[in-house]
Design a protein around this motif. Structure first.
Motif, PDB file in Angstrom:
ATOM      1  N   MET A 250      -9.155   1.231  62.509  1.00  0.00           N
ATOM      2  CA  MET A 250     -10.844   1.235  62.703  1.00  0.00           C
ATOM      3  C   MET A 250     -11.364   2.209  63.813  1.00  0.00           C
ATOM      4  SD  MET A 250     -12.130  -1.614  60.238  1.00  0.00           S
ATOM      5  CE  MET A 250     -13.634  -1.077  60.740  1.00  0.00           C
ATOM      6  N   GLY A 251     -12.414   2.535  63.181  1.00  0.00           N
ATOM      7  CA  GLY A 251     -12.299   3.661  64.516  1.00  0.00           C
ATOM      8  C   GLY A 251     -14.096   3.834  64.342  1.00  0.00           C
ATOM      9  N   TRP A 252     -14.343   4.171  66.102  1.00  0.00           N
ATOM     10  CA  TRP A 252     -15.962   4.074  66.648  1.00  0.00           C
ATOM     11  C   TRP A 252     -15.894   6.202  66.708  1.00  0.00           C
ATOM     12  CZ3 TRP A 252     -18.702   0.869  67.321  1.00  0.00           C
ATOM     13  CH2 TRP A 252     -18.799  -0.754  67.259  1.00  0.00           C
ATOM     14  N   TYR A 253     -17.258   6.560  65.753  1.00  0.00           N
ATOM     15  CA  TYR A 253     -17.192   8.259  65.308  1.00  0.00           C
ATOM     16  C   TYR A 253     -18.715   7.987  66.627  1.00  0.00           C
ATOM     17  CZ  TYR A 253     -14.173   9.167  62.595  1.00  0.00           C
ATOM     18  OH  TYR A 253     -12.545   9.588  61.925  1.00  0.00           O
ATOM     19  N   ARG A 254     -18.694   9.129  67.349  1.00  0.00           N
ATOM     20  CA  ARG A 254     -20.987   9.097  68.194  1.00  0.00           C
ATOM     21  C   ARG A 254     -20.487  10.289  67.289  1.00  0.00           C
ATOM     22  NH1 ARG A 254     -18.490   9.502  74.317  1.00  0.00           N
ATOM     23  NH2 ARG A 254     -17.952  11.503  74.582  1.00  0.00           N
ATOM     24  N   GLN A 255     -22.279  10.739  67.736  1.00  0.00           N
ATOM     25  CA  GLN A 255     -22.873  12.023  67.232  1.00  0.00           C
ATOM     26  C   GLN A 255     -24.616  12.042  68.028  1.00  0.00           C
ATOM     27  OE1 GLN A 255     -23.790  12.609  62.935  1.00  0.00           O
ATOM     28  NE2 GLN A 255     -24.338  14.951  63.651  1.00  0.00           N
ATOM     29  N   ALA A 256     -24.403  13.061  68.780  1.00  0.00           N
ATOM     30  CA  ALA A 256     -25.469  13.535  69.809  1.00  0.00           C
ATOM     31  C   ALA A 256     -26.371  14.350  68.836  1.00  0.00           C
ATOM     32  CB  ALA A 256     -24.459  13.454  71.012  1.00  0.00           C
ATOM     33  N   PRO A 257     -27.387  14.078  69.516  1.00  0.00           N
ATOM     34  CA  PRO A 257     -27.989  15.588  68.760  1.00  0.00           C
ATOM     35  C   PRO A 257     -27.929  16.718  68.707  1.00  0.00           C
ATOM     36  CG  PRO A 257     -29.546  14.104  70.397  1.00  0.00           C
ATOM     37  CD  PRO A 257     -28.201  13.865  70.607  1.00  0.00           C
ATOM     38  N   GLY A 258     -27.863  17.356  67.556  1.00  0.00           N
ATOM     39  CA  GLY A 258     -27.725  19.086  67.574  1.00  0.00           C
ATOM     40  C   GLY A 258     -25.899  19.258  67.632  1.00  0.00           C
ATOM     41  N   LYS A 259     -24.964  17.885  67.168  1.00  0.00           N
ATOM     42  CA  LYS A 259     -23.653  18.176  67.614  1.00  0.00           C
ATOM     43  C   LYS A 259     -22.605  17.227  67.370  1.00  0.00           C
ATOM     44  CE  LYS A 259     -22.949  18.466  73.004  1.00  0.00           C
ATOM     45  NZ  LYS A 259     -22.663  17.905  73.908  1.00  0.00           N
ATOM     46  N   GLN A 260     -21.550  18.158  66.379  1.00  0.00           N
ATOM     47  CA  GLN A 260     -21.001  17.498  65.891  1.00  0.00           C
ATOM     48  C   GLN A 260     -20.450  15.746  65.434  1.00  0.00           C
ATOM     49  OE1 GLN A 260     -18.311  20.437  64.539  1.00  0.00           O
ATOM     50  NE2 GLN A 260     -19.509  21.048  62.413  1.00  0.00           N
ATOM     51  N   ARG A 261     -20.395  15.217  64.709  1.00  0.00           N
ATOM     52  CA  ARG A 261     -20.036  13.681  64.773  1.00  0.00           C
ATOM     53  C   ARG A 261     -18.370  13.776  65.272  1.00  0.00           C
ATOM     54  NH1 ARG A 261     -20.511   9.236  60.745  1.00  0.00           N
ATOM     55  NH2 ARG A 261     -22.556  10.185  60.677  1.00  0.00           N
ATOM     56  N   GLU A 262     -18.427  12.926  65.959  1.00  0.00           N
ATOM     57  CA  GLU A 262     -16.331  13.201  66.940  1.00  0.00           C
ATOM     58  C   GLU A 262     -15.911  11.770  66.654  1.00  0.00           C
ATOM     59  OE1 GLU A 262     -16.649  14.811  70.577  1.00  0.00           O
ATOM     60  OE2 GLU A 262     -17.632  13.252  71.534  1.00  0.00           O
ATOM     61  N   LEU A 263     -14.524  11.599  66.630  1.00  0.00           N
ATOM     62  CA  LEU A 263     -14.030  10.175  66.897  1.00  0.00           C
ATOM     63  C   LEU A 263     -14.241  10.189  68.593  1.00  0.00           C
ATOM     64  CD1 LEU A 263     -11.862   8.956  65.167  1.00  0.00           C
ATOM     65  CD2 LEU A 263      -9.911   9.923  65.833  1.00  0.00           C
ATOM     66  N   VAL A 264     -14.684   9.084  68.828  1.00  0.00           N
ATOM     67  CA  VAL A 264     -14.004   8.448  70.007  1.00  0.00           C
ATOM     68  C   VAL A 264     -13.038   7.734  70.398  1.00  0.00           C
ATOM     69  CG1 VAL A 264     -14.637   7.372  71.630  1.00  0.00           C
ATOM     70  CG2 VAL A 264     -16.201   8.728  69.956  1.00  0.00           C
ATOM     71  N   ALA A 265     -12.679   6.713  69.172  1.00  0.00           N
ATOM     72  CA  ALA A 265     -11.722   5.785  69.670  1.00  0.00           C
ATOM     73  C   ALA A 265     -10.650   5.234  68.253  1.00  0.00           C
ATOM     74  CB  ALA A 265     -11.507   5.293  70.320  1.00  0.00           C
TER      75      ALA A 265
ATOM     76  N   GLY B  43      -2.426  -1.941  62.819  1.00  0.00           N
ATOM     77  CA  GLY B  43      -0.714  -2.515  63.166  1.00  0.00           C
ATOM     78  C   GLY B  43      -0.497  -2.172  65.386  1.00  0.00           C
ATOM     79  N   GLY B  44      -2.489  -1.909  65.402  1.00  0.00           N
ATOM     80  CA  GLY B  44      -2.397  -2.223  66.884  1.00  0.00           C
ATOM     81  C   GLY B  44      -2.654  -0.644  67.885  1.00  0.00           C
ATOM     82  N   SER B  45      -2.073   0.408  67.001  1.00  0.00           N
ATOM     83  CA  SER B  45      -2.058   1.619  67.688  1.00  0.00           C
ATOM     84  C   SER B  45      -3.615   2.663  68.445  1.00  0.00           C
ATOM     85  CB  SER B  45      -0.760   1.978  67.274  1.00  0.00           C
ATOM     86  OG  SER B  45       0.653   1.775  66.867  1.00  0.00           O
ATOM     87  N   ALA B  46      -3.413   2.897  68.884  1.00  0.00           N
ATOM     88  CA  ALA B  46      -4.729   3.516  69.770  1.00  0.00           C
ATOM     89  C   ALA B  46      -5.088   4.375  70.178  1.00  0.00           C
ATOM     90  CB  ALA B  46      -6.204   2.239  70.434  1.00  0.00           C
ATOM     91  N   ASN B  47      -5.430   5.338  69.471  1.00  0.00           N
ATOM     92  CA  ASN B  47      -6.057   6.677  70.261  1.00  0.00           C
ATOM     93  C   ASN B  47      -7.322   6.631  70.618  1.00  0.00           C
ATOM     94  OD1 ASN B  47      -6.045   7.155  67.073  1.00  0.00           O
ATOM     95  ND2 ASN B  47      -7.088   8.842  67.951  1.00  0.00           N
ATOM     96  N   TYR B  48      -7.391   7.920  71.936  1.00  0.00           N
ATOM     97  CA  TYR B  48      -8.804   8.577  71.877  1.00  0.00           C
ATOM     98  C   TYR B  48      -9.261   9.476  72.481  1.00  0.00           C
ATOM     99  CZ  TYR B  48      -8.153   3.435  73.733  1.00  0.00           C
ATOM    100  OH  TYR B  48      -8.115   1.633  74.013  1.00  0.00           O
TER     101      TYR B  48
END
Length: 119
Positions: free
Chosen positions: A34-49, A54-59
């Motif tokens: 599961m991931g959270w992405y974000r997209q600001a106006p005029g920018k590409q969508r990026e992976l936030v976290a 299994g519970g391993s996370a990256n940011y």
């Protein structure tokens, strides 16, 4: 039918906190990263976290130490706790579910929730 429903966005002052939630239905949560992405106006969508089943996370480097991703497998829900928010965190935040059933890869998206951080 897979469905991801986000909630928790809003307007907050710089330095404040928000918690985003994403509830998943359709039986894929337990096998998905599961991931959270974000997209600001005029920018590409990026992976936030992202967090594996299994519970391993990256940011994203710019949110390390401020954001925390977690998941509740019993509730089929993933969370993003956002602290010390900055104006540059302003974006539409999207929940993503990703899994592989070789040879195919599957991605599902929520509708997005707006996060606005005022200075």
């Amino acid at each position: 039918q897979v469905q991801l429903v986000e909630s928790g966005g809003g307007l907050v002052q710089a330095g404040g906190s928000l918690r985003l939630s994403c509830a998943a239905s359709g039986g894929i949560f337990s096998i998905s990263t599961m991931g959270w992405y974000r997209q600001a106006p005029g920018k590409q969508r990026e992976l936030v976290a992202a967090i594996t089943n299994g519970g391993s996370a990256n940011y994203l480097d710019s949110v390390k130490g401020r954001f925390t991703i977690s998941r509740d497998n019993a509730k089929n829900t993933v969370y993003l706790q956002m602290n010390s928010l900055k104006p540059e965190d302003t974006a539409v935040y999207y929940c993503n579910a990703h899994f592989s059933a070789m040879p195919r890869h599957y991605d599902y998206w929520g509708q997005g929730t707006q996060v606005t951080v005022s200075s």
